[in-house]
Scaffold this active site. Structure first.
Site, mmCIF file in Angstrom:
data_model
loop_
_atom_site.group_PDB
_atom_site.id
_atom_site.type_symbol
_atom_site.label_atom_id
_atom_site.label_comp_id
_atom_site.label_asym_id
_atom_site.label_seq_id
_atom_site.Cartn_x
_atom_site.Cartn_y
_atom_site.Cartn_z
ATOM 1 N N HIS A 242 0.812 -1.217 0.000
ATOM 2 C CA HIS A 242 0.000 0.000 0.000
ATOM 3 C C HIS A 242 0.844 1.265 0.000
ATOM 4 O O HIS A 242 0.315 2.367 -0.139
ATOM 5 C CB HIS A 242 -0.970 0.010 1.190
ATOM 6 C CG HIS A 242 -0.328 0.209 2.526
ATOM 7 N ND1 HIS A 242 0.038 -0.834 3.345
ATOM 8 C CD2 HIS A 242 0.007 1.342 3.195
ATOM 9 C CE1 HIS A 242 0.558 -0.361 4.469
ATOM 10 N NE2 HIS A 242 0.549 0.964 4.399
ATOM 11 N N ASP A 270 -0.388 -7.462 0.712
ATOM 12 C CA ASP A 270 0.159 -6.128 0.994
ATOM 13 C C ASP A 270 1.675 -6.206 0.878
ATOM 14 O O ASP A 270 2.396 -6.151 1.871
ATOM 15 C CB ASP A 270 -0.268 -5.650 2.383
ATOM 16 C CG ASP A 270 -0.063 -4.147 2.561
ATOM 17 O OD1 ASP A 270 0.409 -3.498 1.611
ATOM 18 O OD2 ASP A 270 -0.381 -3.631 3.649
ATOM 19 N N GLY A 349 3.390 5.898 10.922
ATOM 20 C CA GLY A 349 4.821 6.133 10.791
ATOM 21 C C GLY A 349 5.600 4.851 10.884
ATOM 22 O O GLY A 349 6.790 4.806 10.590
ATOM 23 N N SER A 351 4.570 1.894 9.233
ATOM 24 C CA SER A 351 4.155 0.997 8.162
ATOM 25 C C SER A 351 5.309 0.552 7.281
ATOM 26 O O SER A 351 6.217 1.318 6.996
ATOM 27 C CB SER A 351 3.113 1.683 7.283
ATOM 28 O OG SER A 351 2.518 0.778 6.413
ATOM 29 N N SER A 366 1.680 -4.091 7.949
ATOM 30 C CA SER A 366 0.580 -3.759 7.057
ATOM 31 C C SER A 366 -0.315 -2.714 7.708
ATOM 32 O O SER A 366 -0.435 -1.603 7.223
ATOM 33 C CB SER A 366 -0.230 -5.019 6.727
ATOM 34 O OG SER A 366 -1.371 -4.699 5.956
#
Length: 458
Positions: A242, A270, A349, A351, A366
């Site tokens: 993502h 993801d 922050g 991810s 994720s």
């Protein structure tokens, strides 16, 4: 931003669809504790559990509230439990119903079966036995039906569903019970075999974040490097899908030109990987506690209940445990299947950042809910599917590089470094047949004959 959510205000009800409350266990082994297994030093040495960094041990003691010495003992026990669980999974076949560890030092391994006659064999491996109604394969089939239903009708009010191995059932997390009932009905699943977890919490993608080191996408969005990888001679890193789309350009934390997204999958999965230019060098390092780094030595998948730590630039280094694998999460942006749920906290922050169990890479952040003040839940995309789907080789302390060997359609293919192997896979090496005990990407130094923690000779 993720919604804040305290333990006191997080009222979660766990019920079961149908008329019966399912506990999963219909019978169990004798109450006497199983014999303590002999030390399996090969397992700890193979995955690096016998030499963990001091910073990792301190973080485990802090977040899991362990006494001095328990963190080191826990890592060794988890390494050895993975080997015993793998042997039993292969031996039980379709009767296998899952395995998990418990206790402050993960000293208690439980293996579930659907046949009471298997109890003695399980105990002989130093594990507790649970005799349950449904094999793992049946639970996984139920979850796949829910996956297909979510793709058809959406799952806004049922944002999470997963196989709960210790409870021997599939669980649907829903905003209200009626939503779960409708979801299960649409999937064509028998309601008596599914539990419902009622919660107002909705997981969200942890966007605009950093896990290990920060990087920027198209000079605007910010995410984090997960693990360094190679493909042929090209260096790069794995991260969350993502965070960017194929062709998006990236810059490093210093805003210097870095590379571009070569592949990205989201939703569904993801996962993504970014190739970097010659100014950047891939390393096996992950940022840890107090700026200290830990080196990745492989990607052996940890068991449910095992300890795990996450690196993120927003909240630093935090640890917890694995709640379950093969979880599906419905974010507002789309559904992701096959992620792992953990008790590790995270915030926006974090991810795309790396999760490790000991020195073994597990996955990349994720999404999740909660925060690191009051506690929360996070989901990670497992690393082995990323490596397999994109043909990548994990950068490890042994400095393996290249491209995985092409798949062989034979029943017992030749073992090859760089290939991802699942539990039960059979290979040949030096004229001998072996069966895989733990899911992992094969490292050059991990030939079957030299790693009994990963391979069982047939």
């Amino acid at each position: 931003m993720l919604g804040r959510h305290t333990a006191a205000g997080r009222c979660i009800a766990l019920t079961a669809l149908g008329t019966l409350v399912l506990t999963g266990v219909t019978a169990a082994a004798a109450a006497a504790p199983p014999p303590k297994p002999a030390p399996a030093s090969d397992a700890a040495q193979t995955v690096g559990a016998d030499r963990p960094p001091a910073a990792l041990l301190r973080a485990l003691e802090r977040d899991l509230k362990l006494k001095p010495g328990q963190a080191a003992e826990r890592l060794v026990n988890e390494a050895e439990a993975g080997v015993r669980a793998g042997r039993l999974r292969n031996a039980l076949g379709q009767r296998f119903a899952g395995a998990w560890v418990r206790g402050a030092t993960s000293a208690e391994l439980t293996v579930a079966t659907t046949r009471a006659a298997d109890v003695s064999a399980i105990r002989a491996q130093g594990a507790k036995a649970a005799v349950v109604e449904r094999p793992l394969s049946e639970l996984q089939a139920v979850k796949k039906k829910l996956d297909r239903a979510a793709a058809r009708i959406g799952a806004r009010n049922t944002p999470v569903w997963y196989v709960d191995v210790p409870a021997n059932r599939v669980v649907v997390q829903a905003t209200q019970r009626s939503a779960a009932t409708a979801f299960v009905k649409a999937a064509g699943v028998e309601s008596k075999g599914v539990g419902v977890r009622v919660s107002t919490v909705r997981p969200r993608l942890l966007e605009d974040l950093i896990g290990g080191d920060a990087y920027y996408i198209e000079s605007s969005a910010r995410c984090s490097i997960g693990f360094s990888v190679t493909k042929d001679q090209q260096q790069g890193f794995a991260t969350a899908g993502h965070c960017g789309s194929q062709g998006d350009n990236t810059a490093g934390a210093n805003m210097a030109e870095q590379g571009s997204f070569q592949a990205s999958t989201f939703p569904g999965k993801d996962m993504a990987w970014v190739s970097v230019n010659s100014d950047w060098t891939a390393t096996p390092d992950v940022e840890g506690e107090d700026g200290k780094r830990t080196q990745v030595t492989g990607s052996v998948q940890a068991l449910v209940g095992a300890s795990i730590c996450r690196s993120g630039s927003t909240t630093g280094w935090h640890c917890g445990t694995i709640k379950q694998h093969d979880t599906s999460v419905s974010y507002s942006e789309g559904t992701v299947d096959g992620v792992t749920e953990t008790t590790v906290c995270a915030e926006p922050g974090d991810s795309g950042g790396p999760y490790v169990s000991g020195s073994q890479a597990q996955g990349v952040t994720s999404g999740g809910s909660g925060d690191c003040t009051d506690g929360g839940t996070t989901f990670y995309q497992p690393i082995n599917p990323i490596l397999s789907d994109f043909g990548l080789v994990l950068k490890t302390a042994s400095d393996q590089a290249g491209t995985p060997a092409p798949e062989d359609s034979g029943a017992a293919q030749a073992w090859a470094a760089g290939r991802v192997y699942e539990v039960g896979a059979t290979v040949t090496h030096s004229g001998v047949r072996y069966q895989c005990l733990q899911s992992h990407q094969a490292q050059g130094a991990w030939s079957p004959g030299s790693t009994p923690a990963l391979w069982q000779r047939l």
